[in-house]
Motif scaffolding. Structure first.
Motif, PDB file in Angstrom:
ATOM      1  N   ILE A   1      -5.042   1.622  -2.449  1.00  0.00           N
ATOM      2  CA  ILE A   1      -4.592   1.658  -1.139  1.00  0.00           C
ATOM      3  C   ILE A   1      -5.521   1.385  -0.112  1.00  0.00           C
ATOM      4  O   ILE A   1      -4.993   0.588   0.656  1.00  0.00           O
ATOM      5  CB  ILE A   1      -4.014   3.298  -0.830  1.00  0.00           C
TER       6      ILE A   1
ATOM      7  N   ALA B   1       1.018   4.342  -2.859  1.00  0.00           N
ATOM      8  CA  ALA B   1       0.825   5.341  -2.445  1.00  0.00           C
ATOM      9  C   ALA B   1       1.941   6.499  -3.352  1.00  0.00           C
ATOM     10  O   ALA B   1       1.814   7.477  -3.577  1.00  0.00           O
ATOM     11  CB  ALA B   1       0.594   5.639  -1.094  1.00  0.00           C
TER      12      ALA B   1
ATOM     13  N   GLY C   1       0.736  -1.067   0.191  1.00  0.00           N
ATOM     14  CA  GLY C   1      -0.072  -0.040  -0.113  1.00  0.00           C
ATOM     15  C   GLY C   1       0.795   1.382  -0.080  1.00  0.00           C
ATOM     16  O   GLY C   1       0.469   2.151  -0.638  1.00  0.00           O
ATOM     17  N   THR C   2       1.951   1.270   0.955  1.00  0.00           N
ATOM     18  CA  THR C   2       2.622   2.415   0.774  1.00  0.00           C
ATOM     19  C   THR C   2       3.656   2.505  -0.689  1.00  0.00           C
ATOM     20  O   THR C   2       3.624   3.794  -0.921  1.00  0.00           O
ATOM     21  CB  THR C   2       3.894   2.192   1.906  1.00  0.00           C
TER      22      THR C   2
END
Length: 60
Positions: free
Chosen positions: A36, A28, A24-25
């Protein structure tokens, strides 16, 4: 279940949760994707399952 197998399952859930947070990071930072929230939800579920396994292991 035996205590060692519960520990292994707990560690697998924690590792999966950390990988979801990392993915997810990455999404992003790289391209601001709409994926995300999906990765955040998956990480939350993984950490909840790890917590449940932790409580089961402590009771046995």
């Amino acid at each position: 279940m035996r205590n060692s197998s519960l520990l292994v399952m707990e560690l697998i859930w924690i590792a999966t949760g950390v990988l979801c947070v990392a993915a997810g990071t990455r999404f992003a930072l790289m391209n601001g994707s709409r994926k995300i929230p999906v990765f955040a939800f998956m990480a939350l579920i993984c950490f909840v399952f790890a917590w449940i396994r932790h409580r089961q292991r402590k009771k046995s």
